[in-house]
Motif scaffolding. Structure first.
Motif: not given
Length: 290
Positions: A184-207
């Protein structure tokens, strides 16, 4: 009257500038190859093509300096927009560059993102992990309960994007998240902003980030890369999945970039298959495997 005319011309100029900017952005988007740029850029391939561009520019420049400059600029633009200049670069790179060279490109920065912090000691002091009955590290019950609720609340990509924007103090309109490759990847203003192993990994980090911000003194004062490393260490400590409560196991797998294959250590859920943590085995040494 003259003032009104000047205002109208100023507005028209700004609108025209915006129109030209939009056209340029559209042209760049059409030319860009997302498979080999941004978060998907292959650094060995990029390095090889930059070297070939430099050699070609110097060779042509000995005959005609202006032509050499054009070759250099054209090659740089092609590498920036397309990922590489020479067709078949991934296969050429895989075939002719030694694996030790390819592995060097994939290494993490030499700097210690943790700044000397012992991640296990930090997570213990934060009340996030403890010793289980069999001596293994486990997540504390209170942290587990809060984590499950936090992950459940992030049940859409829009909510993930808003939470990530809030975490990074960014405008939510500038942040998007989406599946990319196997992660799963995040983009900020169209530019790469981070990458996680899965959607759940991203949700876990945020929580967990929100949980630590509320409960752990000094958490928000830590540098962003230090917090990211500690969140990764927490995910590695999970013994049950925060999404489905399945059992999390540590194993090995083979990952592939466009020009090399390498072994990785993986923590994933046996029930839903979500990958919660991944690290190059060569970089981890024996620490994670233990």
């Amino acid at each position: 009257m003259a003032e009104t005319s000047r205002t109208e011309r100023s507005v028209a100029t700004r609108a025209d500038d915006h129109s030209w900017k939009g056209r340029i952005d559209t042209a760049v988007s059409r030319l860009r190859n997302p498979a080999y740029t941004g978060a998907n850029r292959c650094f060995p391939c990029t390095g090889v093509n930059l070297g070939l561009t430099a050699v070609a520019a110097l060779a042509v420049g000995t005959i005609s300096p202006p032509a050499g400059a054009l070759v250099g600029v054209g090659g740089l633009l092609a590498v920036w927009l397309r990922g590489y200049v020479v067709p078949g670069t991934p296969e050429l790179t895989k075939r002719y560059l030694p694996d030790r060279v390819l592995a060097w490109f994939d290494k993490a920065p030499d700097g210690d993102a943790l700044g000397g912090i012992d991640p296990e000691a930090y997570l213990r002091a934060a009340g996030a992990i403890t010793d289980g009955p069999d001596g293994d590290i486990v997540v504390t019950p209170a942290t587990r309960a809060a984590l499950i609720d936090g992950v459940a609340a992030l049940d859409s990509d829009d909510r993930l994007a808003r939470a990530l924007a809030d975490t990074l103090s960014l405008d939510p309109a500038d942040v998007t998240v989406r599946p990319e490759g196997v992660g799963y990847a995040a983009r900020v203003g169209g530019q790469p902003g981070g990458r996680w192993e899965s959607r759940l990994a991203l949700a876990t980090d945020l929580a967990v980030h929100d949980l630590f911000a509320d409960r752990v003194g000094g958490w928000l004062a830590l540098p962003a890369d230090t917090r990211a490393s500690l969140l990764g260490a927490f995910r590695l400590s999970l013994d049950s999945c925060p999404g489905c409560d399945g059992h999390v196991t540590l194993g090995s797998d083979t990952a592939e970039s466009c020009c090399r294959a390498y072994d990785v250590l993986v923590a994933s859920c046996e029930s839903c298959g979500s990958r919660l943590f991944e690290v190059d085995a060569a970089l981890a040494g024996g620490d994670v495997a233990a």
